[in-house]
Enzyme design. Structure first.
Site, PDB file in Angstrom:
ATOM      1  N   ASP A 176       0.818  -1.208   0.000  1.00  0.00           N
ATOM      2  CA  ASP A 176       0.000   0.000   0.000  1.00  0.00           C
ATOM      3  C   ASP A 176       0.861   1.271   0.000  1.00  0.00           C
ATOM      4  OD1 ASP A 176      -2.796   1.059   0.485  1.00  0.00           O
ATOM      5  OD2 ASP A 176      -1.779   1.944   2.200  1.00  0.00           O
ATOM      6  N   GLU A 227       1.132  -0.572  -5.081  1.00  0.00           N
ATOM      7  CA  GLU A 227       0.021   0.370  -5.193  1.00  0.00           C
ATOM      8  C   GLU A 227       0.622   1.766  -5.320  1.00  0.00           C
ATOM      9  OE1 GLU A 227      -3.298   3.096  -3.766  1.00  0.00           O
ATOM     10  OE2 GLU A 227      -1.730   2.507  -2.402  1.00  0.00           O
TER      11      GLU A 227
HETATM   12  C1  GLC Z   1      -4.077   3.349  -0.324  1.00  0.00           C
HETATM   13  C2  GLC Z   1      -5.447   2.720  -0.159  1.00  0.00           C
HETATM   14  C3  GLC Z   1      -6.403   3.759   0.313  1.00  0.00           C
HETATM   15  C4  GLC Z   1      -5.909   4.317   1.640  1.00  0.00           C
HETATM   16  C5  GLC Z   1      -4.474   4.823   1.530  1.00  0.00           C
HETATM   17  C6  GLC Z   1      -3.858   5.053   2.876  1.00  0.00           C
HETATM   18  O1  GLC Z   1      -4.073   4.311  -1.304  1.00  0.00           O
HETATM   19  O2  GLC Z   1      -5.864   2.148  -1.377  1.00  0.00           O
HETATM   20  O3  GLC Z   1      -7.709   3.256   0.427  1.00  0.00           O
HETATM   21  O4  GLC Z   1      -6.731   5.365   2.053  1.00  0.00           O
HETATM   22  O5  GLC Z   1      -3.637   3.867   0.893  1.00  0.00           O
HETATM   23  O6  GLC Z   1      -3.581   3.853   3.521  1.00  0.00           O
END
Ligand code: GLC
Length: 523
Positions: free
Chosen positions: A267, A309
């Site tokens: 993430d 991500e």
């Molecule tokens: C990523 C997740 C999102 C979250 C962010 C902070 O972007 O997909 O939903 O708010 O991380 O953890």
């Protein structure tokens, strides 16, 4: 004759011989300035060897098969299904009873969103983790997760879990220790001493949640200073300049991999490394961290996949693949996804073509995760290298302010940008759950899903799109959700509607048949 155990020891030796030099290099890029760097290396060396030896025998075959055929990752017919467990099935017991649904849809990877134990109260949809070794007790236990992973394995379905590696909850044990003044754990986080330094740092930083969580720092009386909080104030950024933090997160990956997790969605990877005087986004060290985790996992659990991500411009996403060296195995094809919606609004594929041409630069060893929607907002600003500001503005208004067929809603934007958009794919495509199969919205949705299944990589189905599930307007009544518009597109699964999937004369049946038909599963 060799015993299975000595075979495993031999595999570990071979993997170590291959990947330790690379891991060492990446660690040197990150930590060679540390006075005790030689000791740090020794500790990592011992750690990865011990973890590799301890890899549960039930998972050895998975590693061996994937290692023997590195091209497995590009194999056809791999489809990901992404969903919140509670919204989809209540809890893990409910999920275990729904596995046939995925089999029928032709899914090969399940990605239940953030399911580790979060802080109490608002947890940004589970992305504020209080304990990486426990499942959210409202969903079930680690044993239940392990059992699901084992069941899925027998069906050739892999389990992907979120590793919220950029930050912990303020309530995580490390943060609690830091708050009591433990110097070791204080160094797991980043704390500025006064408002002056906050102001100085903010000059270079961009807000991620400008309306719901403005600023990147939060004053914490226990810490006696301003804690770095890129996202919500209760999400404390970790200090990866401290090798102990990197080691903790590696241990987390190893622990969860030993439970049968086959993929990790890392993430918020762009934010992992901070350096004063920079935007603290997509710095070379952030790429090196991910590459180091990959090299370590190549020794410990080579069958496991890492997914970055990074919802950024293409040039910033590509280095997460690690070029010729190790890196993420997969990343969200965010630019192409956003461009597809833009192209749909304009009835002009120009922007899609430009982004697809750029996305070809991905190294052959890795895969794009091609998607139409996910649990986050559609960020038009990420297309700024490919489109003029007036285009971004037009798309943002089209989808977010009802200037076209869409009933999406505007979300926030970083300063100088254009509001991103919330809404389920069906709503953005102008599809009403009561529409018939010939509705233009159904055709738009099928078109986008057809394209992401045709693209090079793994297609992803976001929960409910396979039956044209609409928005959850009731989120605004829930005090824990009302402040974050992304809950609009995190509805509960409508199982009554899903029951109509067997009848292709219904909208649900038509979409189900269409989307399941795209994902021909290679057995
Ligand atoms: C990523 C997740 C999102 C979250 C962010 C902070 O972007 O997909 O939903 O708010 O991380 O953890």
């Amino acid at each position: 004759m060799s015993t299975p155990d000595t075979d495993h020891a031999g595999d570990v030796r071979r993997r170590f011989g291959r990947s330790w030099p690379i891991l060492k290099e990446r660690l040197a890029e990150l930590y060679s300035d540390a006075p005790d760097f030689a000791d740090i290396l020794t500790r990592f060396r011992e750690r990865v060897i011990a973890a590799a030896m301890a890899r549960p025998p039930a998972l050895h075959q998975l590693d061996a098969v994937r290692e023997a055929n590195p091209a497995w990752i590009q194999g056809p017919g791999q489809t990901v299904y992404s969903f919140y467990v509670d919204r989809f099935a209540g809890d893990l017991a409910g999920l275990a009873g729904r596995i046939d649904y995925f089999d029928d849809l032709g899914v090969t990877w399940l990605h239940p969103l953030a399911l580790l134990e979060p802080r109490a109260g608002d947890s940004d949809g589970g992305f504020a983790v209080a304990d990486y070794r426990k499942v959210d007790p409202r969903l079930g236990t680690m044993d239940a997760l392990e059992a699901i992973a084992a069941d899925l394995r027998t069906r050739d379905i892999g389990l992907i879990v979120d590793i919220v590696c950029n930050h912990t909850a303020r309530e995580h044990a490390w943060a609690c220790a830091a708050r009591t003044g433990d110097r070791v754990y204080r160094d797991y986080y980043l704390v500025l001493p006064d408002e002056e330094s906050v102001v100085a740092h903010e000059r270079d930083l961009i807000d991620v949640f400008p309306s719901s969580a403005p600023g990147n720092f939060t004053y914490d009386a226990d810490m006696g200073g301003w804690v770095w909080t890129t996202f919500y104030p209760f999400q404390w950024d970790l200090n990866y300049a401290n090798p102990a933090v990197f080691a903790e997160m590696l241990d987390t990956l190893i622990f969860l991999a030993s439970k049968g997790v086959q993929g990790f969605r890392l993430d918020s990877t762009p934010f992992l490394w901070k350096a004063t005087g920079t935007r603290c986004r997509n710095l070379p060290q952030a790429y090196a961290l991910v590459a180091a985790w990959r090299a370590a996992m190549d020794i410990v659990a080579p069958g496991v996949v890492l997914l970055a991500e990074a919802i950024e411009g293409l040039d910033e996403v590509l280095p997460f693949f690690g070029g010729d060296g190790p890196g993420c195995d997969a990343a969200y094809n965010n630019n192409v996804m956003t461009a597809l919606w833009a192209g749909l609004a304009d009835a002009d594929a120009g922007i899609v073509r430009r982004c697809m041409e750029g996305a070809i630069a991905k190294p052959a060893k890795a895969v794009w995760l091609n998607y139409v929607r996910c649990h986050d907002d559609l960020i038009w600003n990420t297309l700024s290298d490919y489109a003029a500001p007036e285009d971004l503005d037009r798309w943002s208004r089209f989808y977010g302010r009802g200037e076209g067929f869409s009933s999406g809603r505007a979300f926030h934007t970083a300063g100088g940008g254009f509001p991103s958009t919330n809404g389920m794919a069906a709503a953005l495509a102008g599809l009403d759950p009561g529409d018939d199969v010939q509705a233009p919205g159904a055709k738009r949705l099928a078109l986008l899903y057809g394209i992401v299944h045709a693209l090079d990589g793994w297609p992803l189905v976001y929960m409910g799109d396979e039956i044209g599930l609409g928005d959850d307007l009731a989120y605004a009544e829930n005090p824990l959700q009302a402040g974050d518009g992304r809950w609009l597109h995190r509805p509960r699964m409508d199982w009554d509607a899903a029951a109509r999937r067997a009848d292709s004369a219904t909208l649900q049946g038509h979409l189900w048949k269409t989307i399941a038909g795209f994902g021909v599963r290679a057995r």
